[in-house]
Scaffold this active site. Structure first.
Site, PDB file in Angstrom:
ATOM      1  N   ARG A  29       2.274   7.796  -1.127  1.00 16.63           N
ATOM      2  CA  ARG A  29       2.211   9.228  -1.883  1.00 16.63           C
ATOM      3  C   ARG A  29       0.792  10.017  -1.408  1.00 16.63           C
ATOM      4  O   ARG A  29       0.283  10.946  -2.327  1.00 16.63           O
ATOM      5  CB  ARG A  29       1.785   8.544  -3.417  1.00 16.63           C
ATOM      6  CG  ARG A  29       2.905   7.148  -3.736  1.00 16.63           C
ATOM      7  CD  ARG A  29       4.391   7.639  -3.590  1.00 16.63           C
ATOM      8  NE  ARG A  29       5.020   7.077  -3.680  1.00 16.63           N
ATOM      9  CZ  ARG A  29       5.862   6.111  -2.608  1.00 16.63           C
ATOM     10  NH1 ARG A  29       5.558   6.240  -2.082  1.00 16.63           N
ATOM     11  NH2 ARG A  29       7.514   5.378  -3.151  1.00 16.63           N
ATOM     12  N   SER A  40       6.727   6.826 -12.616  1.00 17.13           N
ATOM     13  CA  SER A  40       5.845   5.668 -11.992  1.00 17.13           C
ATOM     14  C   SER A  40       3.983   6.487 -12.042  1.00 17.13           C
ATOM     15  O   SER A  40       3.850   7.874 -11.089  1.00 17.13           O
ATOM     16  CB  SER A  40       5.974   5.459 -10.163  1.00 17.13           C
ATOM     17  OG  SER A  40       7.249   4.832 -10.655  1.00 17.13           O
ATOM     18  N   GLU A  62      -0.806   8.013  -9.651  1.00 19.47           N
ATOM     19  CA  GLU A  62       0.050   8.521  -8.778  1.00 19.47           C
ATOM     20  C   GLU A  62       0.413  10.233  -9.747  1.00 19.47           C
ATOM     21  O   GLU A  62       0.692  10.978  -8.521  1.00 19.47           O
ATOM     22  CB  GLU A  62       1.802   7.537  -8.646  1.00 19.47           C
ATOM     23  CG  GLU A  62       2.500   8.168  -7.726  1.00 19.47           C
ATOM     24  CD  GLU A  62       3.944   7.185  -7.779  1.00 19.47           C
ATOM     25  OE1 GLU A  62       4.988   7.811  -7.419  1.00 19.47           O
ATOM     26  OE2 GLU A  62       3.427   6.226  -7.112  1.00 19.47           O
TER      27      GLU A  62
END
Length: 297
Positions: free
Chosen positions: A171, A220, A290
């Site tokens: 990520r 998320s 995130e």
């Protein structure tokens, strides 16, 4: 920042533009300036002439983002229809504009008999966003399919970067601040459209069953730590359904935060920090955000 200091443009340039309607959480302040360029030349000229001390931030579908209540200084660039094209090419290559959605990329691939990019169907963002953050789901990541991308640097210089040059990790990429991904090429493999559609249907059904897709959410919230699932750590820390102001930890999927209707971005961020604190106390693990948090508090 006075309008007189901004370059002239052919696209849409708006002052004090509310960002809440443009992000999934439906909260947060305004952009000092919001720019939707007419095309690449318009954007490149604007970036080149914009004073170097003016910050620039790209905005896609606003899915993985908290815009803080104080708004975003400088210029927010939103790539519109001019950057939303997807074109199949020889050798199972997909040429994609930075403003194209994951759904458009995957459905265009299906129609062209290109497999291997079905997981993009489940990423609620644009090519520019998931190239920047190495978006992934259902066993695939952007680094697995990206060959290279065209990036407009803050200086206005247009460069092509290979997947190796992006320095991908989980990520994360090494793209510099203020850089905007305007196009990317993905490598697929030959496939049957019916099989590709079946895999997309499987992914879509799985998401629908497990995630609060019809809520005001940002996707998320936390990265999965090595060897752990973020949602499980949140659940074990007793945070399922936890609420601060108008923000709540989803009861359906505990790695999702929800705006129940009147949450401020401060509520949402405070809830995320409370979750991080409780997980640290319970498991000793530091959850990392995130979701991107931008703007002034």
């Amino acid at each position: 920042m006075m309008a007189a200091t901004l370059p002239s443009v052919r696209g849409k340039l708006k002052a004090a533009a509310p960002l809440a309607p443009l992000v999934w959480f439906k909260s947060g302040g305004a952009a000092e300036w919001l720019f939707e360029p007419a095309d690449l030349d318009d954007l490149q000229g604007f970036m080149r002439e914009l004073p170097a001390d003016v910050p620039v931030m790209a905005l896609g579908l606003g899915s993985n983002m908290i815009v803080r209540d104080g708004g975003v200084p400088g210029v927010v660039v939103r790539l519109g229809k001019a950057f939303a094209k997807v074109e199949p090419a020889a050798g199972e290559i997909l040429g994609c504009g930075g403003g194209a959605s994951g759904i458009l990329v995957s459905s265009t691939a299906r129609d062209a008999g290109i497999a291997g990019v079905e997981f993009l169907r489940s990423i609620p963002g644009t090519v520019g966003g998931f190239v920047r953050m190495n978006g992934g789901a259902y066993g695939g990541e952007v680094k697995d399919i990206l060959t290279d991308c065209d990036v407009l640097l803050r200086s206005g210089e247009l460069v092509t970067l290979s997947v190796q040059e992006l320095g991908y990790s989980y990520r994360h990429s090494e793209l510099p601040d203020g850089a905007i991904v305007v196009a990317a090429r993905f490598q697929g493999r030959p496939g049957e459209p019916a099989d590709i559609q079946a895999e997309m249907d499987r992914i879509s059904a799985s998401r629908e069953a497990s995630q609060p897709l019809r809520s005001k959410t940002g996707g998320s919230t936390f990265k999965n730590p090595d060897g752990h699932k973020a949602w499980q750590l949140v659940d074990e820390a007793g945070c399922r359904g936890l609420q601060i102001g108008g923000a709540q930890v989803s009861e359906k999927h505990t790695n999702f935060l929800l705006n129940l209707g009147d949450a401020t971005s401060a509520d949402i961020e405070a809830l995320g920090e409370e979750v991080r604190k409780r997980v640290k106390e319970k498991s000793g693990i530091d959850l990392q955000w995130e979701i991107q948090r931008v703007g002034k508090i």
